[in-house]
Design a protein around this motif. Structure first.
Motif, PDB file in Angstrom:
ATOM      1  N   MET A  25      -1.884  11.124  -3.016  1.00 32.58           N
ATOM      2  CA  MET A  25      -0.481  11.108  -3.432  1.00 32.58           C
ATOM      3  C   MET A  25      -0.370  11.410  -4.918  1.00 32.58           C
ATOM      4  O   MET A  25      -1.074  10.830  -5.744  1.00 32.58           O
ATOM      5  N   ALA A  83       1.643   5.312   0.530  1.00 34.14           N
ATOM      6  CA  ALA A  83       0.513   6.244   0.446  1.00 34.14           C
ATOM      7  C   ALA A  83      -0.554   5.892   1.475  1.00 34.14           C
ATOM      8  O   ALA A  83      -1.071   6.761   2.180  1.00 34.14           O
ATOM      9  N   LEU A  91      -4.334   8.038  -5.411  1.00 29.37           N
ATOM     10  CA  LEU A  91      -2.985   8.126  -5.966  1.00 29.37           C
ATOM     11  C   LEU A  91      -3.074   8.532  -7.432  1.00 29.37           C
ATOM     12  O   LEU A  91      -3.825   7.926  -8.202  1.00 29.37           O
ATOM     13  N   LEU A 308       6.625  11.257   5.006  1.00 29.96           N
ATOM     14  CA  LEU A 308       5.296  10.659   4.893  1.00 29.96           C
ATOM     15  C   LEU A 308       4.997   9.717   6.060  1.00 29.96           C
ATOM     16  O   LEU A 308       3.836   9.585   6.480  1.00 29.96           O
TER      17      LEU A 308
END
Length: 608
Positions: A25, A83, A91, A308
């Motif tokens: 992410m 995420a 991330l 997502l």
């Protein structure tokens, strides 16, 4: 404070977790999230995080945004879990973007989220903690070159006289000290994502790389640190390469058009498009870093969350075909989808459904099982045979696709991948010969790079060069990381492929070419195609455009060159030469693929 390792780390050591991760992410969030693409009631074109430059906003005015920036709805736990649930493994969050505002508590410069805003919280520390909770590798983005808030930083030529800038003062006084803060105050940093090397020298890029590795030997340095000093390469924004690039690469991508939050940007990509991109990139051994842009209150836009969540559902079932995989070992790409490999498993990722009777050509391993992945995995019937010396596997699939997303079939084999080395003709009769799977015959002396057409000044030209991250200063003809030929200017250079034909007959020859990023497609080159003693000649022209994921800022067209006759099955070599490169096309001949399409067969010596 992180533990400093005394032993040296190789690039391979550092990259292992990143290669296994495949999917991460990206978060673009900063003061630019507050105007959200609008300034003084006027819509500002371009990316929202560039609004300060695009609108030439004086620093004194832009800095006032900090006085009202109060993202009370920011929830690090929610973002990290989002995420995690999406199947992401790392991330990367903007610690400092080009506007120079630090989104962490920096003692080097009080122009930061803790000291300059009513929020008074260090969102970086909160995200680092949340990532640890959910098993994500925490990483940061840092703009090492452009800094529109510093008088000596790159990019701001409306507040500060470029002639009076001394970049070294910014580099020593702000860049390196803030990097030290990031690397010593937030625990383990998996990587630092640098960007836009427009003013920085090769020595300064090297110093950054060595500085990062000295403080955290495990920390990766991204490709856009500049001058090929990164631990891995960065492809263009949203770029889907045509082939498997040599080395380690990553594509940063967006869910809509902008990176930072832009209120007017509603061009959201569909979940199936994102899933297709994940499959396409894994097929080429490339990581995918997918962005979200929280708003000024810290909220993640609802469409981002919904997309997502859909991606996460797919990854929870099919992630084994993505994580820790190797790229497609076949010497061709497939119209029906993509291929990855892990251990002794082949994964077929179907983006187009071939119907009940599916044939895979060229896999020579013994097979123990074939499984359709799903909530309830299903064993499929299969058979293995040979046709004209070429291994054939036939798999019985469902009549229709069981999903609107990419469908994955796992082939469990015995032994390491063993595929036919030539490009094999497929069941539908096509032979696809990508540039990246061919052999480059470099007979000319490297020519001086041709003059490039500017498309927005020196800064924009630097942006294109940095994001493309292609063959750099090497002016010899070759195939770049995007899978397209580069620096093909000489008729002395040519490409060849070894391919295996199963069905004799007449074949239509199609030449596919691509433009460079931000440049229009241009033809006009004269080419020559040879197979055996047959030669076709013609001019590259626009007989039609290609529609695919890879076309973000990269125009691609095909040329119908004519037909050839192949009399018998077996292995043959084909060649493509450039008889003449049109002088006014600075990019040269950018070949993506040569395609042979079976249009009629041969029986008893006659075309049928």
């Amino acid at each position: 404070m992180p533990k400093i390792m005394q032993t040296g780390k190789t690039v391979t050591d550092r990259l292992k977790w990143w290669r296994d991760a495949r999917f991460g992410m990206f978060i673009h969030w900063g003061l630019y999230s507050e105007p959200a693409g609008e300034w003084k009631g006027k819509e500002i074109g371009g990316l929202s995080e560039w609004i300060m430059r695009h609108a030439k906003i004086p620093l004194k005015e832009y800095a006032k945004l900090a006085k009202t920036f109060n993202p009370v709805d920011f929830d690090a736990d929610f973002i990290a879990k989002l995420a995690k649930d999406a199947g992401m493994k790392y991330l990367v969050v903007t610690a400092k973007h080009h506007d120079g505002f630090a989104m962490f508590h920096s003692k080097v410069d009080k122009y930061n989220i803790v000291d300059a805003t009513p929020f008074k919280r260090d969102q970086l520390a909160e995200l680092a903690k949340a990532c640890a909770k959910y098993g994500l590798v925490f990483c940061v983005y840092y703009s090492q070159d452009l800094d529109w808030a510093h008088p000596d930083g790159g990019g701001n030529d409306w507040d500060f006289d470029p002639a009076k800038k001394k970049f070294e003062r910014y580099f020593e006084g702000k860049c390196l000290p803030q990097l030290r803060e990031l690397l010593t105050n937030y625990g383990r940093i998996g990587l630092i994502w640098f960007d836009m090397a427009t003013n920085i020298t090769a020595e300064q890029s090297r110093r950054i790389r060595d500085f990062v590795h000295e403080l955290q030997p495990d920390c990766l340095v991204s490709g856009r640190v500049g001058h090929s000093m990164g631990d891995y390469g960065s492809l263009g924004d949203n770029q889907m390469p045509l082939g498997t690039p040599a080395g380690d690469w990553e594509t940063p991508g967006t869910l809509n058009s902008s990176w930072g939050f832009k209120a007017s940007d509603h061009k959201w990509r569909k979940p199936e498009e994102i899933i297709g991109a994940i499959a396409d990139l894994a097929n080429k051994g490339v990581n995918y870093l997918l962005n979200i842009g929280p708003d000024a209150r810290g909220r993640v836009p609802e469409p981002s969350v919904n997309i997502l969540k859909q991606v996460g559902k797919w990854m929870s079932i099919n992630g084994e075909a993505i994580y820790g995989t190797s790229p497609n070992p076949f010497n061709c790409e497939f119209d029906w989808g993509r291929v990855t490999v892990k251990d002794e498993n082949f994964y077929l990722l179907f983006s187009g459904w071939p119907g009940k009777d599916f044939t895979l050509v060229g896999l020579d391993n013994p097979i123990t099982s074939v499984t359709l992945l799903g909530k309830k995995p299903k064993l499929l019937e299969f058979s293995k045979s040979s046709e004209n010396g070429t291994p054939i596997i036939k798999i019985q699939l469902p009549e229709t696709s069981p999903s609107s997303h990419v469908v994955v079939v796992r082939i469990a084999c015995i032994g390491k991948p063993n595929v036919v080395q030539e490009s094999c003709q497929q069941e539908d009769g096509t032979l696809s010969l990508p540039a990246h799977k061919g052999t480059v015959h470099r007979n000319s002396n490297p020519a001086a790079p041709r003059k490039k057409t500017a498309f927005g000044g020196a800064l924009m030209a630097a942006m294109a060069a940095e994001s493309n991250n292609e063959v750099g200063n090497d002016s010899a003809m070759g195939v770049g990381p995007s899978g397209v030929t580069e620096n093909w200017y000489s008729p002395e250079d040519y490409m060849s492929w070894n391919c295996r034909v199963i069905q004799p007959g007449e074949y239509e020859i199609q030449i596919r070419t691509m433009a460079k990023k931000y440049e229009p497609w241009k033809g006009g080159h004269d080419v020559e195609f040879r197979v055996g003693n047959q030669i076709l000649t013609g001019t590259i022209k626009d007989d039609g455009r290609m529609n695919s994921l890879r076309n973000y800022h990269f125009e691609e067209a095909f040329t119908k060159l004519g037909t050839v006759r192949i009399e018998k099955p077996g292995t043959l070599e084909v060649e493509l030469k450039a008889r003449n490169i049109k002088e006014d096309v600075e990019q040269g001949l950018c070949l993506s693929t040569v395609r042979l399409s079976h249009v009629s067969g041969i029986k008893n010596g006659q075309i049928k």
